[in-house]
Design an enzyme around this catalytic site. Structure first.
Site, PDB file in Angstrom:
ATOM      1  N   HIS A 361       0.794  -1.225   0.000  1.00 14.77           N
ATOM      2  CA  HIS A 361       0.000   0.000   0.000  1.00 14.77           C
ATOM      3  C   HIS A 361       0.818   1.262   0.000  1.00 14.77           C
ATOM      4  O   HIS A 361       0.474   2.241  -0.639  1.00 14.77           O
ATOM      5  CB  HIS A 361      -1.035  -0.025   1.112  1.00 14.77           C
ATOM      6  CG  HIS A 361      -2.250  -0.641   0.572  1.00 14.77           C
ATOM      7  ND1 HIS A 361      -2.390  -1.998   0.510  1.00 14.77           N
ATOM      8  CD2 HIS A 361      -3.306  -0.104  -0.063  1.00 14.77           C
ATOM      9  CE1 HIS A 361      -3.513  -2.264  -0.114  1.00 14.77           C
ATOM     10  NE2 HIS A 361      -4.088  -1.144  -0.470  1.00 14.77           N
ATOM     11  N   CYS A 674      -8.666  -1.153 -14.947  1.00 14.87           N
ATOM     12  CA  CYS A 674      -8.052  -0.236 -13.988  1.00 14.87           C
ATOM     13  C   CYS A 674      -6.844  -0.839 -13.259  1.00 14.87           C
ATOM     14  O   CYS A 674      -6.420  -0.324 -12.235  1.00 14.87           O
ATOM     15  CB  CYS A 674      -9.098   0.259 -12.987  1.00 14.87           C
ATOM     16  SG  CYS A 674      -9.858  -1.064 -12.057  1.00 14.87           S
TER      17      CYS A 674
HETATM   18  C1  PEP Z   1      -6.668  -5.015  -9.742  1.00 17.22           C
HETATM   19  O1  PEP Z   1      -6.714  -6.068  -9.111  1.00 17.22           O
HETATM   20  O2  PEP Z   1      -6.236  -4.929 -10.908  1.00 17.22           O
HETATM   21  C2  PEP Z   1      -7.135  -3.760  -9.122  1.00 17.22           C
HETATM   22  C3  PEP Z   1      -7.251  -2.664  -9.841  1.00 17.22           C
HETATM   23  O3  PEP Z   1      -7.410  -3.751  -7.802  1.00 17.22           O
HETATM   24  P1  PEP Z   1      -6.305  -3.785  -6.631  1.00 17.22           P
HETATM   25  O4  PEP Z   1      -4.969  -3.536  -7.266  1.00 17.22           O
HETATM   26  O5  PEP Z   1      -6.711  -2.755  -5.662  1.00 17.22           O
HETATM   27  O6  PEP Z   1      -6.460  -5.191  -6.128  1.00 17.22           O
END
Ligand code: PEP
Ligand code: MG
Length: 749
Positions: A361, A674
């Site tokens: 994070h 995303c």
């Molecule tokens: C993903 O898994 O690609 C995503 C955008 O979510 P996170 O990175 O928060 O798991």
């Protein structure tokens, strides 16, 4: 008064006398020899060229000072320096590493005691005593020698030994060091080191009154133990799980007899309590650096953390040192996202982590803030000193500590070049995001905290394609209240104005641990009790969040998206929760969002085979390519050993992505992506070639991706990619083909 006490008192007096550094060293070795009834005492200092040079001696040929030298690893002295461990020998010549230096005339000495001069786990030199008669030195003599070594370490670190040798000789402490780490956040950072865990400069080394000091140490240990008990007793600390396990390890260590005994011994030898902690900690760090067993290393790290707590307790200092030049590069073993936010953003030029992976994070937050990060830099903390010059190369994963002038100049050029490129990206901000053949591509940004919002304007993003609501929960020490959640969501919508915002409901559990929610340890957290699974089981949390979102979006459009959907039934259940909240709020006369859109993340492979059903009930979908690829290729996204093993630009994965776009077209449901893929120009190029017309990424990527888009003829690219996908045989790599295509068409990637 015991021998070591007398020695400490002498050394303290010596440090206070107005002597030049060489005279002080000469006096120190003389005092040690006298006090320990040794015929010889010699001091070797480690130079930048890995040679140990004799800096002072009592008993050996005085003419050999600054001439006699040994390589690191050579002879007994070199062995001590290389292993950072003392050697206590009654018959030194019989040791396999023994070599003697003819110029020193030391062949007549039998017994030998040598200790490393350590600072923060780094070896800076070696201190030796020798006797003609064959004898073993007592433990307390060895302790006393280590304690004096610590005083010398401070002298070396303070730079007072520079210039004592021949011109051009540089000490190891100022040696340039380069590390190969992992590039986790793009950019070049040049600045001065700030150690995140402050290396307390213990200025007060010697105690005046042993008993009072033992007492002070005992009290600080008592407070430390109570604070750990307090933490363990807090209701919000998980009943089980990793967090608790760490605290329990701390408790065990805080009562560890060996540790406490060594601390007390150092105080009894004349050190202040804080100097004693630093001495024992330094020894521990040195052992840590030579330890390969990851379990033991981890336990020693726990000790290290505990020692830091104790030091802060004793010195009463808790704040970070600021970089006077205002150009800080933070160096840390690991760090939470909230701790990063404690620093002033305008001061931070980069972040170096001994641990850390692309999806930690703190790294996601740093990336959002545009801070270059290199992770997996083993040894960075011990090798750095506050205010050292340092370069963080977030493009290639290099870290250069105390770089030579030519290297620093090279990187200044590189940074300037990047800056010019950034300038070009900024000038693209208001240019429409359209391909060469006129196809509009929606470029949105990922966000998660208030600090991200100014980037909306700066990056020229068309909206927020992914708002990670869990970040607010992760940076807080207690559960954010409903009103806090609502306030954040309203602020985000205010900042976005007319631009759309997609809020993802809490994606916690697994590796995204909230300290105040108890979770039992899981063997495979990524496949475990997380995200929507947890939310549907404990609807209270989700309902509070949904209510906050509905209230914050009163009179505006609200887009809500569920993470980690594995089955259609989950979407239906989640949808019911929204409906309940809607009914509830309507009943109480709350104003409602004027439009509600509900979507899901496509990030579990099972959803690839029920796209038609899902799209039948959803208003939009967003591909979480980070997780989708992790599950698709069975590679842990946070495990550096396997994370780079398979390429997401591969035929099977791109075929999977294409099938999602095709399903969206069949159902007239907007599809976006995303994950981190969206932010890399080459993979973003592949995505638009597959038919994606909307992608969401970290804000600093928008410029480079737009620069790619305006040079791309998407119809032609689509043909080239589909041809390859439909005809591919053999290994599944597509990267080379994409690179060739970009080069042939002068597309920046
Ligand atoms: C993903 O898994 O690609 C995503 C955008 O979510 P996170 O990175 O928060 O798991
Ligand atoms: Mg995900």
């Amino acid at each position: 008064m015991s021998g070591p006490r007398v020695l400490m008192r002498r050394i303290r007096e010596l440090m206070a006398e107005p002597l030049d550094p060489q005279a002080r060293l000469d006096q120190i070795v003389r005092q040690i020899a006298q006090n320990m009834v040794a015929e010889v005492c010699s001091l070797y200092v480690l130079r930048a060229d890995a040679v140990l040079e004799l800096y002072a001696t009592e008993g050996l040929n005085p003419g050999s000072v600054h001439l006699a030298q040994l390589k690191l690893g050579e002879g007994l002295v070199g062995t001590i320096a290389a292993t950072a461990r003392p050697l206590n020998l009654s018959e030194a010549q019989k040791h396999p590493a023994f070599t003697y230096l003819p110029e020193t005339g030391e062949e007549i000495y039998n017994s030998f005691l040598g200790v490393p001069i350590l600072r923060a786990g780094r070896t800076l030199g070696v201190l030796v005593v020798q006797n003609k008669s064959a004898r073993l030195y007592r433990d307390e003599e060895s302790e006393a020698l280590e304690t004096v070594a610590m005083v010398v370490a401070e002298m070396i670190a303070a730079g007072s030994l520079e210039g004592l040798s021949r011109p051009g000789v540089a000490l190891d402490l100022s040696r340039p060091v380069s590390f190969d780490g992992e590039a986790l956040s793009d950019g070049i950072g040049i600045g001065h080191v700030i150690l995140h865990e402050p290396r307390v400069v213990v200025t007060n080394l010697f105690n005046e009154d042993v008993e009072a000091e033992v007492d002070r140490l005992g009290k600080a240990l008592g407070i430390l133990r109570v604070s750990i008990e307090d933490m363990l007793a807090r209701r919000d600390v998980a009943a089980e799980g990793e967090h608790r396990a760490v605290l329990e390890a701390y408790r065990m260590f805080a009562h560890d007899r060996g540790w406490v005994r060594r601390l007390e011994e150092a105080v009894r030898n004349g050190l202040t309590a804080e100097a004693a902690v630093e001495k024992v900690q330094s020894d521990m760090r040195a052992r840590m650096m030579h330890m390969t067993d990851p379990y033991i290393r981890e336990r020693l790290h726990d000790f290290d953390d505990l020692a830091n707590r104790l030091l802060r307790q004793l010195i009463g200092r808790d704040s970070h040192e600021d970089s006077p030049a205002g150009d800080a590069v933070i160096v840390a073993r690991s760090m939470g996202a909230a701790e990063l936010l404690d620093y002033r953003r305008d001061m931070i030029r980069g972040l170096v982590l001994e641990e850390g992976a692309a999806t930690s994070h703190v790294v996601i937050v740093a990336r959002a803030l545009g801070i270059p990060v290199v992770g997996q830099v083993k040894g960075a903390v011990s090798m750095s000193e506050n205010r050292d010059l340092i370069i963080v190369d977030g493009e290639d994963g290099g870290v250069h500590l105390r770089p030579p002038a030519e290297l620093a100049a090279l990187f200044s050029d590189k940074a300037r070049f990047r800056e010019r490129r950034q300038e070009r990206y900024r000038s693209l901000r208001d240019v429409p995001s359209r391909t060469k053949d006129g196809v509009a591509i929606d470029l949105e940004m990922n966000a998660g905290l208030l600090v991200d919002l100014p980037q909306l304007e700066e990056s020229g993003a068309a909206g927020i394609g992914l708002f990670r609501t869990e970040l607010q929960f992760m940076v807080a020490s207690t559960m954010p209240r409903a009103s806090d959640q609502e306030r954040l969501y309203a602020a985000v919508l205010d900042a976005a104005g007319e631009r759309p915002v997609t809020f993802r409901t809490l994606d916690v559990g697994g590796d995204k641990v909230l300290p105040y929610i108890s979770q039992s340890p899981e063997e495979n957290p990524a496949l475990g009790y997380r995200a929507l699974r947890l939310a549907l089981d404990r609807p209270g949390l989700m309902r509070t969040q949904l209510r906050a979102l509905l209230k914050a979006a009163a009179g505006r459009e609200l887009r809500v998206m569920f993470p980690m959907v594995t089955d259609l039934a989950e979407v239906q259940q989640a949808r019911e929760l929204i409906d309940r909240e809607l009914n509830h709020l309507t009943r109480f006369g709350h104003p409602m969002p004027h439009r509600l859109k509900v979507g899901a993340m496509i990030e579990v492979p099972s959803t690839l085979f029920q796209l038609d059903e899902l799209m039948g009930v959803l208003d939009f979908v967003s591909v979480g390519s980070n997780d989708l690829f992790q599950f698709f290729a069975a590679v842990d996204r946070g495990n550096a050993r396997v994370a780079g093993r398979f390429d997401d630009l591969s035929v099977p994965f791109l075929r999977a992505l294409r099938s999602i776009v095709e399903a969206g077209n069949r159902h007239n449901v907007p599809v976006t992506l995303c994950g981190e893929m969206a932010g890399r120009p080459l993979s973003a190029m592949a995505l638009i070639g597959l038919g994606f017309r909307s992608i969401s990424m970290a804000p600093p990527s928008i410029g480079p991706v737009k620069a790619m888009i305006v040079e791309t003829d998407v119809a032609d690219l689509e043909k080239a990619i589909c041809e390859k996908l439909d005809s591919a045989h053999g290994a599944g790599g597509m990267r080379d083909m994409l690179v060739d295509y970009a080069r042939a068409h002068s597309i920046p990637y």
